[in-house]
Motif scaffolding. Structure first.
Motif: not given
Length: 245
Positions: A127-135, A179-187
Protein backbone atom coordinates in the motif's frame (compact mmCIF):
# COMPACT_ATOMS: atom_id res chain seq x y z
CA UNK A 1 1.61 -25.79 11.20
CA UNK A 2 -1.30 -24.36 13.11
CA UNK A 3 -4.05 -22.75 11.15
CA UNK A 4 -5.92 -19.81 12.63
CA UNK A 5 -7.90 -16.93 11.23
CA UNK A 6 -10.19 -15.75 14.00
CA UNK A 7 -9.14 -13.77 17.05
CA UNK A 8 -11.52 -15.53 19.40
CA UNK A 9 -11.65 -18.86 21.10
CA UNK A 10 -9.25 -20.84 23.29
CA UNK A 11 -6.48 -21.16 20.69
CA UNK A 12 -6.31 -17.44 19.93
CA UNK A 13 -2.99 -15.89 18.92
CA UNK A 14 -1.85 -13.00 16.77
CA UNK A 15 0.63 -14.84 14.55
CA UNK A 16 0.31 -15.43 10.81
CA UNK A 17 -0.17 -19.12 10.00
CA UNK A 18 0.10 -21.09 6.79
CA UNK A 19 -3.06 -22.82 5.61
CA UNK A 20 -1.71 -24.75 2.65
CA UNK A 21 1.16 -24.55 0.22
CA UNK A 22 1.58 -25.22 -3.46
CA UNK A 23 4.39 -25.33 -5.98
CA UNK A 24 4.78 -22.29 -8.24
CA UNK A 25 7.52 -22.61 -10.89
CA UNK A 26 9.52 -24.83 -8.58
CA UNK A 27 9.04 -22.64 -5.49
CA UNK A 28 6.89 -23.55 -2.49
CA UNK A 29 4.34 -20.80 -1.88
CA UNK A 30 2.14 -20.58 1.23
CA UNK A 31 -1.45 -19.38 1.39
CA UNK A 32 -1.65 -17.80 4.84
CA UNK A 33 -4.33 -16.47 7.15
CA UNK A 34 -3.55 -12.97 5.87
CA UNK A 35 -4.50 -14.01 2.32
CA UNK A 36 -7.78 -15.46 3.53
CA UNK A 37 -8.62 -12.38 5.60
CA UNK A 38 -7.82 -10.09 2.65
CA UNK A 39 -10.07 -12.22 0.44
CA UNK A 40 -12.93 -11.94 2.94
CA UNK A 41 -12.47 -8.17 3.21
CA UNK A 42 -12.37 -7.80 -0.58
CA UNK A 43 -15.49 -9.93 -1.06
CA UNK A 44 -17.39 -7.82 1.47
CA UNK A 45 -16.21 -4.57 -0.13
CA UNK A 46 -17.02 -5.88 -3.62
CA UNK A 47 -20.52 -6.79 -2.50
CA UNK A 48 -20.94 -3.36 -0.94
CA UNK A 49 -19.67 -1.67 -4.13
CA UNK A 50 -22.12 -3.64 -6.30
CA UNK A 51 -25.00 -2.80 -3.98
CA UNK A 52 -23.94 0.87 -3.87
CA UNK A 53 -23.76 1.04 -7.65
CA UNK A 54 -27.25 -0.42 -8.02
CA UNK A 55 -28.54 2.01 -5.38
CA UNK A 56 -27.12 5.00 -7.24
CA UNK A 57 -28.17 3.84 -10.74
CA UNK A 58 -31.71 3.08 -9.63
CA UNK A 59 -31.83 5.86 -7.04
CA UNK A 60 -34.23 8.75 -6.83
CA UNK A 61 -33.56 12.49 -6.73
CA UNK A 62 -34.47 12.49 -3.05
CA UNK A 63 -32.17 9.84 -1.58
CA UNK A 64 -33.33 7.60 1.19
CA UNK A 65 -32.11 4.55 3.06
CA UNK A 66 -29.06 2.85 1.59
CA UNK A 67 -28.71 5.40 -1.22
CA UNK A 68 -28.46 8.15 1.38
CA UNK A 69 -25.68 6.25 3.19
CA UNK A 70 -23.70 5.75 -0.03
CA UNK A 71 -23.99 9.39 -1.07
CA UNK A 72 -22.99 10.50 2.43
CA UNK A 73 -19.85 8.33 2.34
CA UNK A 74 -18.84 9.63 -1.09
CA UNK A 75 -19.55 13.23 -0.10
CA UNK A 76 -17.49 13.01 3.10
CA UNK A 77 -14.54 11.32 1.39
CA UNK A 78 -14.55 13.86 -1.44
CA UNK A 79 -14.73 16.64 1.13
CA UNK A 80 -11.63 15.36 2.91
CA UNK A 81 -9.71 15.23 -0.38
CA UNK A 82 -10.93 18.70 -1.39
CA UNK A 83 -9.92 20.27 1.92
CA UNK A 84 -6.45 18.72 1.80
CA UNK A 85 -5.50 18.96 -1.89
CA UNK A 86 -7.43 21.94 -3.22
CA UNK A 87 -7.23 22.31 -7.01
CA UNK A 88 -5.28 19.04 -7.33
CA UNK A 89 -8.05 16.99 -5.74
CA UNK A 90 -9.90 16.18 -8.97
CA UNK A 91 -7.45 13.48 -10.04
CA UNK A 92 -7.20 11.75 -6.67
CA UNK A 93 -10.77 11.22 -5.43
CA UNK A 94 -10.90 7.60 -6.54
CA UNK A 95 -7.48 6.59 -5.25
CA UNK A 96 -7.80 8.21 -1.82
CA UNK A 97 -11.37 6.98 -1.41
CA UNK A 98 -10.44 3.41 -2.34
CA UNK A 99 -7.42 3.32 -0.04
CA UNK A 100 -9.42 4.88 2.79
CA UNK A 101 -12.26 2.35 2.59
CA UNK A 102 -9.93 -0.65 2.21
CA UNK A 103 -7.66 0.30 5.12
CA UNK A 104 -10.56 1.28 7.36
CA UNK A 105 -12.46 -1.96 6.81
CA UNK A 106 -9.23 -3.99 7.14
CA UNK A 107 -8.48 -2.27 10.45
CA UNK A 108 -11.95 -2.83 11.90
CA UNK A 109 -12.27 -6.40 10.58
CA UNK A 110 -11.21 -7.54 14.05
CA UNK A 111 -14.78 -6.75 15.09
CA UNK A 112 -15.81 -9.63 12.79
CA UNK A 113 -13.33 -11.99 14.43
CA UNK A 114 -10.74 -11.72 11.65
CA UNK A 115 -7.06 -10.98 12.01
CA UNK A 116 -6.77 -7.49 10.46
CA UNK A 117 -4.89 -7.77 7.13
CA UNK A 118 -3.10 -4.50 7.95
CA UNK A 119 -1.45 -6.25 10.90
CA UNK A 120 0.71 -7.94 8.24
CA UNK A 121 3.65 -5.91 6.91
CA UNK A 122 3.22 -7.73 3.61
CA UNK A 123 -0.04 -5.77 3.21
CA UNK A 124 0.95 -2.31 4.47
CA UNK A 125 4.22 -2.18 2.51
CA UNK A 126 2.56 -2.66 -0.94
CA UNK A 127 0.00 0.00 0.00
CA UNK A 128 2.82 2.39 0.88
CA UNK A 129 4.71 1.53 -2.32
CA UNK A 130 1.63 2.25 -4.43
CA UNK A 131 1.32 5.59 -2.65
CA UNK A 132 5.01 6.26 -3.21
CA UNK A 133 4.61 5.57 -6.93
CA UNK A 134 1.64 7.97 -6.98
CA UNK A 135 3.74 10.65 -5.27
CA UNK A 136 6.62 10.27 -7.75
CA UNK A 137 4.25 10.20 -10.72
CA UNK A 138 2.52 13.37 -9.54
CA UNK A 139 5.84 15.17 -9.15
CA UNK A 140 6.98 14.33 -12.69
CA UNK A 141 3.55 15.11 -14.09
CA UNK A 142 3.20 18.60 -12.65
CA UNK A 143 6.78 19.78 -12.13
CA UNK A 144 9.37 20.77 -14.71
CA UNK A 145 12.62 18.76 -14.79
CA UNK A 146 14.64 21.82 -13.78
CA UNK A 147 12.38 22.39 -10.76
CA UNK A 148 12.79 18.75 -9.73
CA UNK A 149 16.56 19.07 -9.99
CA UNK A 150 16.50 22.21 -7.84
CA UNK A 151 14.39 20.42 -5.22
CA UNK A 152 16.91 17.58 -5.02
CA UNK A 153 19.77 20.08 -4.63
CA UNK A 154 17.93 22.17 -2.00
CA UNK A 155 18.86 23.94 0.22
CA UNK A 156 22.07 24.52 -1.79
CA UNK A 157 22.14 26.03 -5.30
CA UNK A 158 21.27 23.81 -8.25
CA UNK A 159 24.89 23.78 -9.42
CA UNK A 160 26.03 22.23 -6.10
CA UNK A 161 24.17 18.89 -5.67
CA UNK A 162 25.88 17.90 -2.43
CA UNK A 163 22.57 17.41 -0.62
CA UNK A 164 21.06 15.28 -3.39
CA UNK A 165 21.88 11.87 -1.78
CA UNK A 166 20.26 13.00 1.49
CA UNK A 167 17.15 14.24 -0.31
CA UNK A 168 16.91 10.97 -2.28
CA UNK A 169 17.19 8.94 0.93
CA UNK A 170 14.50 11.09 2.58
CA UNK A 171 12.20 10.36 -0.36
CA UNK A 172 12.88 6.63 -0.16
CA UNK A 173 12.06 6.70 3.54
CA UNK A 174 8.46 7.75 2.81
CA UNK A 175 7.04 4.27 2.01
CA UNK A 176 8.96 2.76 4.93
CA UNK A 177 7.54 5.25 7.44
CA UNK A 178 4.01 5.01 6.01
CA UNK A 179 3.95 1.21 6.06
CA UNK A 180 5.59 0.80 9.48
CA UNK A 181 3.31 3.33 11.16
CA UNK A 182 0.15 1.59 9.97
CA UNK A 183 1.51 -1.91 10.53
CA UNK A 184 2.85 -1.29 14.04
CA UNK A 185 -0.29 0.41 15.34
CA UNK A 186 -2.67 -2.24 14.02
CA UNK A 187 -0.43 -5.12 15.11
CA UNK A 188 -0.11 -3.72 18.64
CA UNK A 189 -3.89 -3.62 19.01
CA UNK A 190 -4.21 -7.12 17.56
CA UNK A 191 -1.57 -8.45 19.95
CA UNK A 192 -3.22 -6.79 22.95
CA UNK A 193 -6.62 -8.31 22.17
CA UNK A 194 -5.09 -11.72 21.52
CA UNK A 195 -3.27 -11.62 24.87
CA UNK A 196 -6.45 -10.59 26.69
CA UNK A 197 -8.50 -13.41 25.17
CA UNK A 198 -5.66 -15.87 25.71
CA UNK A 199 -5.27 -14.98 29.38
CA UNK A 200 -8.94 -14.73 30.29
CA UNK A 201 -10.27 -17.53 28.10
CA UNK A 202 -13.97 -18.13 28.78
CA UNK A 203 -14.10 -15.19 31.20
CA UNK A 204 -13.55 -12.76 28.31
CA UNK A 205 -17.21 -12.32 27.45
CA UNK A 206 -18.56 -8.76 27.63
CA UNK A 207 -16.05 -6.21 28.88
CA UNK A 208 -13.41 -6.79 26.14
CA UNK A 209 -15.97 -5.27 23.76
CA UNK A 210 -14.92 -1.85 25.05
CA UNK A 211 -11.32 -2.62 24.13
CA UNK A 212 -12.43 -3.74 20.67
CA UNK A 213 -14.12 -0.37 20.23
CA UNK A 214 -10.84 1.36 21.00
CA UNK A 215 -8.28 -0.91 19.30
CA UNK A 216 -10.34 -1.88 16.27
CA UNK A 217 -12.78 0.96 15.68
CA UNK A 218 -11.28 4.15 17.14
CA UNK A 219 -7.60 3.41 16.61
CA UNK A 220 -8.33 1.80 13.23
CA UNK A 221 -10.17 4.89 12.03
CA UNK A 222 -7.38 7.17 13.28
CA UNK A 223 -4.68 5.17 11.50
CA UNK A 224 -6.72 5.15 8.29
CA UNK A 225 -7.09 8.92 8.45
CA UNK A 226 -3.37 9.41 9.19
CA UNK A 227 -2.30 7.20 6.25
CA UNK A 228 -4.58 8.98 3.78
CA UNK A 229 -3.80 12.45 5.14
CA UNK A 230 -0.05 11.85 4.83
CA UNK A 231 -0.61 10.52 1.32
CA UNK A 232 -2.47 13.67 0.31
CA UNK A 233 0.11 15.89 2.01
CA UNK A 234 3.03 14.23 0.24
CA UNK A 235 1.29 14.44 -3.13
CA UNK A 236 0.31 18.08 -2.62
CA UNK A 237 3.87 18.98 -1.63
CA UNK A 238 5.28 17.33 -4.73
CA UNK A 239 2.73 18.95 -7.03
CA UNK A 240 3.39 22.41 -5.59
CA UNK A 241 2.06 25.11 -7.89
CA UNK A 242 2.31 22.89 -10.96
CA UNK A 243 -1.41 22.11 -11.02
CA UNK A 244 -2.16 25.77 -11.65
CA UNK A 245 -0.27 25.85 -14.97
Amino acid sequence: MQQGILLSGSDVDFMIHGIFQYSFFGHQVWITTSHVCILIVMLILTGFAIAANRAIVKGSEVPGGFQNVVELIVEKLDGVVDSSMGKAANGYYNYIGTVFIFILFSNISGLLGLRPPTADYGVTLPLALITFAMIRFSKWKYQKPLTIWEDYCSPLPKWLPIWMPINVISNLAVPVSLSLRLFANVLSGTAMMALIYGLLGKFATVWPAALHVYFDLFSGAIQTYVFCMLTMTYISNEIGDGVRR
